[in-house]
Design a protein around this motif. Structure first.
Motif, PDB file in Angstrom:
ATOM      1  N   TYR A 194       0.720  -1.252   0.084  1.00  0.00           N
ATOM      2  CA  TYR A 194      -0.071   0.030  -0.086  1.00  0.00           C
ATOM      3  C   TYR A 194       0.775   1.265  -0.070  1.00  0.00           C
ATOM      4  N   MET A 247      -7.970   3.896  -2.542  1.00  0.00           N
ATOM      5  CA  MET A 247      -8.815   2.669  -2.654  1.00  0.00           C
ATOM      6  C   MET A 247      -8.238   1.632  -3.744  1.00  0.00           C
ATOM      7  N   ASN A 248      -7.658   2.345  -4.553  1.00  0.00           N
ATOM      8  CA  ASN A 248      -6.845   1.431  -5.664  1.00  0.00           C
ATOM      9  C   ASN A 248      -5.751   0.501  -4.999  1.00  0.00           C
ATOM     10  N   CYS A 271      -6.672  -2.001  -2.270  1.00  0.00           N
ATOM     11  CA  CYS A 271      -7.053  -3.427  -2.946  1.00  0.00           C
ATOM     12  C   CYS A 271      -6.083  -3.904  -3.631  1.00  0.00           C
ATOM     13  N   ILE A 310      -4.878  -7.819  -2.238  1.00  0.00           N
ATOM     14  CA  ILE A 310      -4.741  -9.005  -3.213  1.00  0.00           C
ATOM     15  C   ILE A 310      -3.316  -9.550  -3.639  1.00  0.00           C
ATOM     16  N   LYS A 355     -13.354  -1.461 -11.878  1.00  0.00           N
ATOM     17  CA  LYS A 355     -12.233  -2.061 -11.005  1.00  0.00           C
ATOM     18  C   LYS A 355     -12.874  -2.500  -9.877  1.00  0.00           C
ATOM     19  N   LYS A 356     -13.784  -2.178  -9.222  1.00  0.00           N
ATOM     20  CA  LYS A 356     -14.487  -2.621  -7.858  1.00  0.00           C
ATOM     21  C   LYS A 356     -14.948  -4.242  -8.275  1.00  0.00           C
ATOM     22  N   PHE A 359     -11.898  -6.348  -8.465  1.00  0.00           N
ATOM     23  CA  PHE A 359     -10.904  -6.556  -7.379  1.00  0.00           C
ATOM     24  C   PHE A 359     -11.833  -7.676  -6.575  1.00  0.00           C
ATOM     25  N   THR A 360     -13.305  -7.350  -6.436  1.00  0.00           N
ATOM     26  CA  THR A 360     -14.409  -8.196  -5.764  1.00  0.00           C
ATOM     27  C   THR A 360     -14.328  -9.614  -6.413  1.00  0.00           C
ATOM     28  N   GLY A 371     -11.017 -11.505  -5.043  1.00  0.00           N
ATOM     29  CA  GLY A 371     -11.000 -11.385  -3.734  1.00  0.00           C
ATOM     30  C   GLY A 371     -11.798 -12.514  -3.471  1.00  0.00           C
TER      31      GLY A 371
END
Length: 559
Positions: free
Chosen positions: A110, A122-123, A126, A130, A518-519, A522-523, A526
């Protein structure tokens, strides 16, 4: 940025960092509470020095098995051994110690994304979760071996190198600093001196923890040499780095000799020794027709594991590293600066781990394909030696998929105020990433086809180390498995299914990122990773631990 704004930003970042660390730690630590004993020789051997220093002599058992493991994890394990005497409680505490270490990985990722690549909060969060919480990382943290450090140190080296890049360019990222110096005493040490020394000790500490850590030492040195050749300046203070590197390696040799003499009782050990690479007969075999075939099929099998366990994103990272990090393609012009540094270092770490692993297991693979010693089929698609470098490849692949924004802005050098150039740079970056992206899909499909026709048939009905394939488990039939080395009845078909599923997921993720969702992407990642993590934990780690039938578990619980 004013001082007040800086403090607000720092407080906001701290909240993100704290949440990321807490989430990662809980994800790793809670399942560890359900385990009680080591199930593989690596897990017992790595505890050997800590056990010896607290009055437990495991030498005869360790020598009998013939495996050699180093001492570096003793730094973290010794306090636990000194405080806790019940073996089951102690083992749980050791695994929580692993979780404490590995939870720093997403935090470092991060900070790299926010501080050095300018991703949004946020990016960056995530991508950090991951990459830092891949199933292999979380699962390998459930055994008391050197993996926690081997997963963590590459990110430490990347972070230190990026900080050194700022310093060497005369940019101090911390606004509280008024120069490039850390005010230590009477300015005896500059920031670059301190970071250079820390970098040397960090890479050698990986070698102190495991013989494979030599790859990290060599990769770091080569990275610094290539950086000097490309940029015309040293990233580190050369004298400081070299002196500390030599000092650390000398100390390692002394401690290594002590370990062999006292913990392993001066016995002649058989396995996990770097001296095995000096046997000339190994290289004669490699040059034979069967040896060349063994090398080729091993390369494809290991690459298959790397590709599908990362849902294709790791393979994208590997390809981009070849194209950009090593300068094979003109596309490297689009990826400059700090991202290119990560690619270069990632390339060296992955290539080094791959080479060492293939060489180390060559004799085993040679005999397997020669039908003279058909056991441990997991060696055909072995991932453990590579999996500490795969999070780096995952991160690079995610940067490429996510390149509709900040990375390309920084990389192509467009000014924020020039909207036309900025938009052109973004579109250009997208075209590059996704043209390579679809090429990677073709490569991944080819690897799956080769595995299905050439490797999978040779694995049917053969036993394996079930822990070695945990990151590829979506449908293993484990109902009859009780030991670390056992037969998984549907292993071949399960790995083929996982390859097909990974190919499909890769295309879906590519489309989601390309459409800006993107969300959702990422989901999806995940959910898949969480499923693999939980299934492998209960199917493999918890199941084998519950039976505790392996020699290592029985010995540990009785001593």
């Amino acid at each position: 940025m004013s001082l007040i704004q800086h403090r607000k930003r720092a407080a906001y970042d701290f909240k993100y960092v704290f949440r990321i660390y807490l989430f990662s730690f809980i994800m790793s630590a809670v399942p560890a509470l359900f385990l009680s004993s080591p199930q593989v020789e690596d897990a017992l051997g790595t505890m050997g020095a800590a056990a010896f220093l607290t009055g437990r002599d495991w030498g005869d058992f360790l020598v009998e098995k013939g495996f050699y493991y180093k001492y570096g994890m003793t730094l973290f394990y010794l306090p636990v051994y000194m405080c806790i005497h019940d073996p089951v409680l102690r083992y749980k505490a050791l695994l929580i110690t692993n979780s404490f270490l590995m939870a720093f990985i997403p935090v470092l990722i991060y900070k790299i994304g926010r501080r050095h690549l300018s991703f949004s909060d946020m990016n960056a969060a995530c991508m950090a979760l991951i990459s830092g919480c891949m199933p292999s990382a979380l699962l390998y943290g459930k055994l008391t071996w050197a993996e926690p450090v081997l997963f963590l140190i590459p990110w430490m080296i990347i972070h230190i190198s990026l900080e050194l890049s700022d310093v060497s360019q005369g940019a101090c990222a911390d606004s509280r600093c008024v120069s490039n110096s850390l005010l230590v005493g009477k300015h005896l040490f500059s920031r670059q001196n301190v970071l250079s020394a820390v970098l040397a000790w960090t890479c050698v500490y990986a070698f102190m923890c495991h013989q494979r850590g030599i790859v990290i030492v060599i990769a770091t040195v080569i990275f610094l040499i290539v950086y000097k050749m490309r940029n015309g300046r040293h990233l580190v203070r050369k004298f400081v780095f070299v002196i500390n590197l030599i000092a650390a390696l000398c100390i390692d040799r002394v401690l290594d000799s002590w370990l062999k003499l006292y913990v392993f009782k001066g016995a002649e050990l058989k396995h996990n020794l770097l001296s095995s690479f000096l046997h000339i007969e190994k290289y004669r075999k490699m040059l034979s027709l069967h040896g060349l075939y063994t090398l080729f099929i091993s390369l494809l099998g290991w690459l298959y594991n790397s590709a599908v366990s990362g849902l294709g994103i790791t393979l994208l990272g590997i390809v981009l590293c070849l194209c950009c990090g090593l300068g094979i393609s003109n596309s490297r012009r689009r990826y400059k600066g700090k991202l290119k540094m990560i690619m270069l270092l990632g390339s060296l770490l992955f290539a080094g781990a791959f080479t060492l692993g293939i060489l180390f297991f060559f004799d085993t693979a040679y005999d397997y394909w020669n039908l003279t010693a058909v056991d441990r089929c997991d060696h055909l698609v072995f991932g453990r030696y590579l999996e500490s470098t795969l999070p780096v490849m995952m991160y690079i692949g995610l940067c490429a998929m996510n390149s509709g924004g900040d990375v390309v802005v920084r990389v192509d050098g467009f000014e924020q105020g020039d909207r036309n150039k900025l938009e052109y740079g973004i579109k250009k970056g997208r075209r590059l990433s996704f043209s390579i992206g679809y090429m990677v899909f073709v490569l991944m499909a080819m690897l799956t086809a080769i595995f299905t026709t050439n490797i999978a048939p040779a694995m049917r009905g053969v036993d394996c180390y079930v822990h070695s394939l945990m990151s590829m488990n979506i449908c293993f039939d484990m109902k009859d498995v009780k030991l670390t080395q056992d037969i998984i009845p549907n292993l071949s078909m399960a790995l083929i299914i996982f390859g097909v599923v990974s190919c499909i997921c890769y295309v879906i993720l590519l489309r989601l990122f390309r459409s800006g969702r993107k969300k959702a992407a990422f989901t999806v990642i995940g959910i898949i990773y969480l499923y693999i993590y939980l299934r492998s934990f209960f199917d493999i780690l918890y199941r084998v631990d519950a039976y505790s039938l392996t020699d290592y578990a029985v010995y540990y619980l009785g001593h």
